[in-house]
Design a protein around this motif. Structure first.
Motif, PDB file in Angstrom:
ATOM      1  N   THR A  55      32.583  49.400  33.950  1.00  0.00           N
ATOM      2  CA  THR A  55      31.207  49.333  33.450  1.00  0.00           C
ATOM      3  C   THR A  55      30.477  50.666  33.569  1.00  0.00           C
ATOM      4  O   THR A  55      29.384  50.816  33.051  1.00  0.00           O
ATOM      5  N   LYS A  57      28.979  51.661  36.025  1.00  0.00           N
ATOM      6  CA  LYS A  57      27.815  51.487  36.896  1.00  0.00           C
ATOM      7  C   LYS A  57      28.088  52.148  38.242  1.00  0.00           C
ATOM      8  O   LYS A  57      29.196  52.047  38.770  1.00  0.00           O
TER       9      LYS A  57
ATOM     10  N   ASN B 127      18.523  56.065  36.583  1.00  0.00           N
ATOM     11  CA  ASN B 127      19.148  55.325  37.678  1.00  0.00           C
ATOM     12  C   ASN B 127      18.205  55.000  38.819  1.00  0.00           C
ATOM     13  O   ASN B 127      18.537  54.203  39.687  1.00  0.00           O
TER      14      ASN B 127
END
Lengths: 289, 270
Positions: A55, A57, B127
């Protein structure tokens, strides 16, 4: 005393040095530290984080995977070295042309010519970064000017390749080398040249033994620009480099796929520039910038 | 005098000629190519036309991008003027612990490669801020630009303050003027040209910035450099880029002219 009563803020600031300094420094520091330094620190932290390979992430962690890849991956290593080589070549090329140009402007050209050349070197600084890269593209493209013009002589141009990247970066940053070098040559006292000539030195000897040593600070100051600007660039490689990759290309390509690797790589040019600055600092050239 | 042989002089002159050709022929090719009817910048040019000029002026995406660049440039300029002037006064008028560090902090955003600055900001925006519900969007781009523009204003104002004597301001304060009155009537007029030069440089720097913009521009928003870059990245580059590049080359005469006027004005003031 009336001013104290009617202008409380002025009076307060006038009395307290700390308050005055604080009121000046707070906003810039909050901006630079709170936004910029914190962002850089967070980026450095990301380099140690874990990334999900599917992903993309990231999750907070403390691992050295990204830095390991940086050193073990052959492609990454060679890209770093290639970028370093390109930046050094651009710097040497700029210096090689800046010195004769500076000598001509300062010692041979008439005052009018000198003024003209000074404007001529400065003007392209304003022409825009992409405009200059476009200019190189137009010049060196397959069916473009260079191949058509020199094709008659049987010379074919470099096309879009690593040499074109070097040429383009030189094209972009040359004025940053040429201007300090020219200024430095102009500042050399005339009697040094007279003394050198009286002692029997020919032009070339004078240049080598008198001009060059006095030029070192300017060359170093200029090289800081040509070196660090070339080192961080990747747009030239992307637009005129064909398949050439530079450090910046790796950062840009990985920022979404593998943020830790991009983050780790972001510190490679920073490390090179810091090392270069430390290497040149001993010469004392930077204080004059 | 530097004694050079005739041969050496000719050689030096030749090198200068090579430098000038190298600097200016490519720029002229861009200008000439904006009138090239062909889709690629082929040489020699077969047919001249105003086709791409017409297309460029009718291209709404291009002018929206120009508008964005102007807005971002002005925004960054205003922030940089405020922060750069404050910092210049602090560092010029006071001695304090960590002064060198503050100086380094101001230079750092322009000393580090644009890709590092851009990636650092985009990392924070995407983020850190986005997960907690803060979407900077357009503003994020202005914030990033302002950060590296501060040094332009700082350098100019700082250099001018160093040449200014503080006694005029002390006199003004002694005569009962407030801090603001003194700044407005006494201090500011003395460094106005440096302030304008700094503003001009900050705007120009932001207007030309590509790399930081690539990473901080919100989706679907183009600045002018971003638009040019996207056009150039395509295999069949649209020739409208040559048109806008020609306009930018012509525009570059303005700052050179203004800076010459400013130096002259400064010399007159002295």
């Amino acid at each position: 005393m009336t001013s104290t009563a009617t202008k409380p803020v002025s009076a307060l600031l006038y009395r307290s040095r700390r308050l005055r300094l604080g009121s000046l420094l707070t906003l810039p520091l909050v901006w630079l530290v709170g936004l910029y330094i914190v962002s850089l620190a967070l980026l450095l932290a990301t380099a140690f984080w874990r990334v999900d390979p599917f992903t993309s992430k990231v999750t907070p962690a403390f691992q050295f995977d990204a830095f390991e890849q940086l050193l073990s991956n052959q492609a990454y290593l060679s890209t770093s070295l290639r970028t370093l080589g390109i930046a050094l070549t651009v710097t040497l090329l700029s210096a090689a042309f800046a010195i004769p140009l500076g000598i001509y402007m300062a010692k041979i050209a008439s005052p009018w010519m000198r003024g003209f050349l000074a404007v001529a070197i400065t003007l392209p600084l304003w022409a825009g970064y992409l405009v200059k890269i476009l200019a190189m593209r137009v010049t060196f493209t397959e069916e473009g000017f260079f191949n058509s013009f020199f094709g008659v002589l049987g010379i074919s141009g470099p096309g879009f390749s690593q040499p074109t990247v070097v040429l383009t970066l030189t094209y972009l940053w040359f004025p940053y080398m040429a201007l300090p070098v020219y200024t430095a040559i102009r500042q050399i006292p005339v009697n040094l040249f007279d003394a050198s000539a009286d002692l029997g030195a020919r032009g070339w000897t004078t240049v080598r033994t008198v001009v060059m040593p006095l030029l070192m600070p300017a060359l170093i100051a200029g090289s800081v620009f040509t070196f660090s600007l070339s080192l961080g660039d990747y747009i030239a490689a992307e637009l005129v480099g064909g398949r050439t990759q530079m450090i910046g290309s790796i950062i840009a390509n990985n920022i979404n796929l593998n943020p830790p690797v991009a983050a780790a790589f972001a510190f490679v040019p920073v490390a090179f520039v810091v090392l270069y600055l430390l290497g040149t600092r001993r010469t004392g050239a930077l204080e004059r910038m | 005098m530097l004694r050079l042989t005739r041969g050496a002089r000719v050689a030096l002159g030749a090198i200068v000629a090579v430098v000038l050709v190298f600097m200016y022929v490519p720029l002229m090719l861009v200008i000439v190519n904006s009138f090239n009817a062909a889709r690629i910048p082929s040489w020699p040019i077969q047919e001249f036309s105003l086709r791409w000029w017409g297309a460029a002026f009718a291209n709404e995406a291009l002018w929206t991008a120009v508008g964005n660049s102007v807005i971002v440039g002005l925004g960054a300029m205003v922030i940089a003027l405020l922060l750069g002037t404050l910092a210049a006064f602090a560092l010029q008028r006071f001695d304090f612990f960590g002064k060198q560090t503050v100086n380094l902090l101001i230079v750092l955003p322009i000393a580090l490669p644009g890709v590092v600055t851009g990636v650092a900001f985009s990392n924070t925006y995407n983020n850190i801020l986005e997960p907690i519900g803060i979407q900077l969007g357009y503003l994020g781009m202005i914030v990033a630009h302002a950060t590296f523009c501060i040094v332009m204003v700082f350098n100019n104002v700082f250099a001018r303050l160093r040449r200014m004597s503080p006694s005029m301001q002390e006199a003004s304060m002694d005569l009962g003027a407030s801090l603001w009155q003194t700044f407005r009537l006494v201090t500011f007029p003395q460094f106005r040209t440096a302030f304008v030069a700094g503003a001009l440089l900050a705007f120009a720097l932001s207007f030309d910035e590509l790399v930081v913009t690539i990473f901080t521009a919100p989706a679907g928003v183009d600045t002018l450099p971003l638009w040019i870059f996207n056009q150039m990245s395509r295999p069949n580059e649209a020739t409208q880029v040559n048109v806008i590049a020609t306009l930018l080359i012509l525009l570059s005469f303005i700052p050179v002219y203004v800076s010459q006027r400013l130096t002259r004005a400064e010399e007159d003031e002295r």
